[in-house]
Design a protein around this motif. Structure first.
Motif, PDB file in Angstrom:
ATOM      1  N   LEU A 164      12.303   6.373  -6.995  1.00 28.90           N
ATOM      2  CA  LEU A 164      11.209   7.179  -7.515  1.00 28.90           C
ATOM      3  C   LEU A 164      10.283   6.334  -8.379  1.00 28.90           C
ATOM      4  N   ILE A 165       8.988   6.448  -8.111  1.00 36.15           N
ATOM      5  CA  ILE A 165       7.977   5.829  -8.965  1.00 36.15           C
ATOM      6  C   ILE A 165       7.557   6.860  -9.995  1.00 36.15           C
ATOM      7  N   ARG A 217       0.834  -1.199   0.000  1.00 35.50           N
ATOM      8  CA  ARG A 217       0.000   0.000   0.000  1.00 35.50           C
ATOM      9  C   ARG A 217       0.870   1.251   0.000  1.00 35.50           C
ATOM     10  N   LEU A 218       0.401   2.247  -0.706  1.00 36.96           N
ATOM     11  CA  LEU A 218       1.087   3.535  -0.696  1.00 36.96           C
ATOM     12  C   LEU A 218       1.134   4.102   0.720  1.00 36.96           C
ATOM     13  N   THR A 245      -0.484  12.189  -6.997  1.00 32.59           N
ATOM     14  CA  THR A 245       0.455  11.839  -8.060  1.00 32.59           C
ATOM     15  C   THR A 245       0.183  10.442  -8.585  1.00 32.59           C
ATOM     16  N   ALA A 246      -0.141   9.513  -7.698  1.00 37.40           N
ATOM     17  CA  ALA A 246      -0.433   8.138  -8.105  1.00 37.40           C
ATOM     18  C   ALA A 246      -1.621   8.099  -9.059  1.00 37.40           C
ATOM     19  N   GLU A 247      -2.611   8.915  -8.799  1.00 48.53           N
ATOM     20  CA  GLU A 247      -3.782   8.965  -9.680  1.00 48.53           C
ATOM     21  C   GLU A 247      -3.379   9.421 -11.078  1.00 48.53           C
ATOM     22  N   ALA A 248      -2.532  10.466 -11.141  1.00 49.35           N
ATOM     23  CA  ALA A 248      -2.079  10.973 -12.433  1.00 49.35           C
ATOM     24  C   ALA A 248      -1.199   9.958 -13.156  1.00 49.35           C
ATOM     25  N   LEU A 249      -0.294   9.314 -12.418  1.00 51.12           N
ATOM     26  CA  LEU A 249       0.585   8.323 -13.031  1.00 51.12           C
ATOM     27  C   LEU A 249      -0.200   7.139 -13.556  1.00 51.12           C
ATOM     28  N   ARG A 250      -1.161   6.685 -12.776  1.00 52.11           N
ATOM     29  CA  ARG A 250      -1.961   5.539 -13.207  1.00 52.11           C
ATOM     30  C   ARG A 250      -2.723   5.875 -14.488  1.00 52.11           C
TER      31      ARG A 250
END
Length: 206
Positions: free
Chosen positions: A193-194, A49-50, A66-71
């Motif tokens: 970095l992810i 989990r993040l 950021t995770a939402e944008a990357l996904r």
């Protein structure tokens, strides 16, 4: 034209970002100083989990955006272009070089590990999983060979990075640091970095 297609991919992907990567809060999730237990779980290849990686509430809220944008970008490029761009960048190499008569700073991911980024059912968290083994950046390998005539011993770096039961980027970076020690100006930094990356050297390089 190929150049138009590459431009359409937008920031965060492309050969240029493999050599001129500019990480920010909007295009990457920094897990360099993630919680030790969560980071160990992630580097062992387990779904993590993040919120387990980033337990500070402010860091987590920012990383979730950021995770939402990357996904979204990962899904878009896979659906439209068939390109898998979700990766962990383990380590950054930076140096200065002269390009077209100007001195510029280059910043390149060193090892790249494919990741899967999914939304938890409750929609309040994300899960990240490292898939397979991280590999040395092909763009960086080509650059070192072309510009510095360095024959990087990639198997030795891989062996160091996987000398224990899980991926250990620090050992891999230490092995690379020894190999470039006689080449002035190259700094090897420990960063995790992810983000999104793609090696488009075949069609994109002039």
């Amino acid at each position: 034209m190929v150049s138009t297609w590459v431009d359409s991919l937008g920031p965060g992907v492309g050969t240029d970002t493999l050599l001129r990567y500019a990480p920010s809060a909007s295009n990457s999730i920094d897990i360099t100083h993630a919680h030790p237990s969560g980071l160990a779980q992630f580097l062992a290849g387990r779904r993590t989990r993040l919120s387990t990686l980033l337990r500070d509430s402010d860091q987590y809220v920012s990383a979730r955006r950021t995770a939402e944008a990357l996904r979204g970008k990962i899904r878009e490029l896979w659906d439209e272009r068939g390109i898998d761009v979700g990766y962990l960048s383990a380590g950054l190499a930076n140096w200065r070089a002269v390009h077209e008569g100007r001195s510029e700073q280059l910043n390149a991911p060193i090892m790249l590990g494919r990741i899967v980024l999914t939304v938890r059912e409750d929609q309040e968290d994300y899960e990240i999983q490292l898939m397979g083994r991280a590999e040395f950046s092909p763009a960086l390998l080509r650059y070192f060979k072309r510009q510095y005539h360095l024959d990087i011993d990639v198997p030795a770096i891989n062996a160091a990075a996987y000398s224990i039961a899980r991926f250990d980027p620090t050992r891999g970076m230490d092995a690379l640091r020894l190999q470039v020690a006689d080449t002035g100006g190259i700094v090897i930094a420990h960063k995790l970095l992810i983000s999104t990356f793609a090696d488009l050297a075949g069609p994109a390089d002039p």
